[in-house]
Design a protein around this motif. Structure first.
Motif: not given
Length: 473
Positions: A6, A21, A31, A334, A336, A347, A385, A461, A464
């Motif tokens: 990430s 995870s 996480s 955030q 990705v 995010y 998101s 995260h 979601t």
């Protein structure tokens, strides 16, 4: 657990991190930071391919772990199939003359026995004056529903093709009789199944995934639960029933409830969730549901019965202030990235104050309407998101709808009560149909966006990850 790379934004810098995870003691998804590779700009200055090489290494580690698990599953499957093959050969009448059997029934019967359902059905039959086998008949219905869904007549005829001996089920009418018994014993059967599943899986229910569907009948006769309502399959002029289903985070059902066909789905969720929470003495429960069940009343009711929630949020009709916050391209928190370093997801978290307005019934129309009187407020988080792949799908879906709308404009007889109808302007008086470009352009602004509403203090995260499991239901 699988690892993932990430790119995390902290203040004015981006950092490279590797997470794993896992679930905590309460069964909640979390996480764990495994590797911290420092600032992104410093790593790329040292090696422009740093992120790509890191993702390649992590992918190989994940592939090795998955390969080991697959080999173990294949080994177990081969052992079971060898055993079933030997059993099937013993059923042959004579050498060289083989009969085809559905061996999948043996796997279903094994699960049936492991859950101690034969013992439960024998117990339920004990004080009843019935001559047929409650267990064998209920099992036949279950087996055929899983392997070859059909009418009760067809299920009865198909029993000879099963590797399981159904000799004790020798009257078609017994299949219909047992349906009445299963309705009477529904609570006992569900309670027994949950008890055995808890023993087998060490189940700790911390999340309840809820959804509603409808089952229609080729009939117009209103009776018992059957009534006219809004059909999920867009069926018209057919009575239906409404079914609410709750499953755990492993995709295993916990309970279900039938409602009258004219029941509004908003009112189905909380009573069933409250029943499950009390029946199984659950202190903490996270309710996960689609946006079709997201109403102010439901959110406050879930809070009042002691439940947390992660529920999809309708956002296209929200306040102008929140719309501006969602579409603001400067407040993403955030990111990705794909293997090429391209940002494919973003995010952000918005703090939202949810208000519960008083509802009253109109004396003339007898419909409920919202007043301006605020009864209660609640602080929530909206996890926003944006995904480039979702944006592409939204655009493709809209393009198909626009094409249908164009055909309807050219030929009004094509205009149906479907999704594309809102993209067509229908004149009040005389005039021709035209495309509603204002509506089309408004929809295009929201391509790729999705919003999840929660009262939990968790990361985007984690929120979601919890919501994504809803597809299993």
């Amino acid at each position: 657990m699988p690892l993932h790379v990430s790119i995390v934004s902290v203040k004015n810098y981006k950092y490279i991190r590797v997470y794993s995870s896992y679930r905590n003691e309460k069964g909640q998804p979390r996480s764990r930071l495994i590797e911290n590779h420092g600032r992104l700009d410093a790593a790329l200055l040292k090696d422009p391919q740093y992120v790509e090489k890191l993702k390649e290494r992590i992918a190989k580690e994940n592939q090795l772990e998955a390969s080991t698990k697959v080999q173990e599953v294949e080994k177990q499957a081969k052992e079971r199939m060898d055993k079933l093959s030997r059993a099937a050969k013993e059923l042959n009448d004579r050498p060289g003359c083989f009969k085809t059997y559905n061996v999948g029934a043996a796997l279903i019967r094994k699960v049936w026995s492991d859950l101690k359902l034969p013992e439960m059905f024998r117990h339920l039959q004990r004080n009843r004056k019935i001559e047929y086998s409650y267990d064998q008949t209920a099992y036949l219905l279950t087996e055929q529903r899983l392997l070859n869904p059909a009418s009760k007549l067809r299920s009865f005829a198909n029993r000879s093709g099963s590797i399981i001996d159904h000799a004790k089920v020798d009257h078609l009418e017994d299949l219909y009789k047992v349906l009445d018994l299963l309705q009477e014993d529904k609570a006992s059967v569900v309670r027994h199944l949950n008890k055995e599943i808890q023993k087998k899986t060490k189940r700790k229910v911390t999340a309840a995934f809820y959804d509603v569907t409808t089952y229609s009948f080729e009939s117009r006769c209103v009776s018992d639960y059957k009534d006219f309502g809004i059909s999920k399959d867009h069926k018209v002029n057919e009575v239906q029933v409404v079914l609410g289903l709750v499953m755990d985070e492993n995709g295993i059902p916990i309970d279900y409830e039938l409602f009258s066909g004219n029941t509004n789905e908003f009112g189905t969720m909380v009573p069933l969730i409250e029943k499950i929470k009390k029946t199984y003495h659950l202190k903490q429960l996270i309710v996960v549901a689609d946006r079709g069940l997201n109403s102010s009343q439901n959110l406050f009711d879930l809070k009042n019965i002691g439940c947390d929630f992660v529920i999809a949020q309708k956002f296209k009709t929200t306040s102008e202030y929140l719309k501006k916050q969602i579409l603001d391209q400067e407040n993403w928190q955030q990111f990705v990235c794909n293997d090429e370093g391209e940002v494919v997801g973003r995010y952000k978290t918005l703090e939202v104050k949810q208000e519960l307005f008083e509802m009253r019934e109109s004396p003339t129309t007898h419909r409920n309407y919202k007043t301006s009187n605020v009864l209660d407020t609640m602080d929530l988080k909206w996890v926003v998101s944006y995904s480039s792949s979702r944006a592409a799908k939204d655009k493709a879906d809209r393009d198909r709808a626009v094409e249908k709308a164009k055909k309807a404009v050219e030929d009004p007889s094509r205009l149906k009560n479907s999704g594309y109808k809102s993209l067509v302007k229908i004149p009040k008086g005389k005039g021709s149909l035209t495309l509603n470009w204002e509506k089309i352009n408004e929809q295009a602004k929201w391509d790729g966006y999705y919003v999840i509403c929660t009262n939990l203090n968790i990361s985007p995260h984690d929120a979601t990850a919890i919501y994504r499991k809803l597809w299993q239901i």
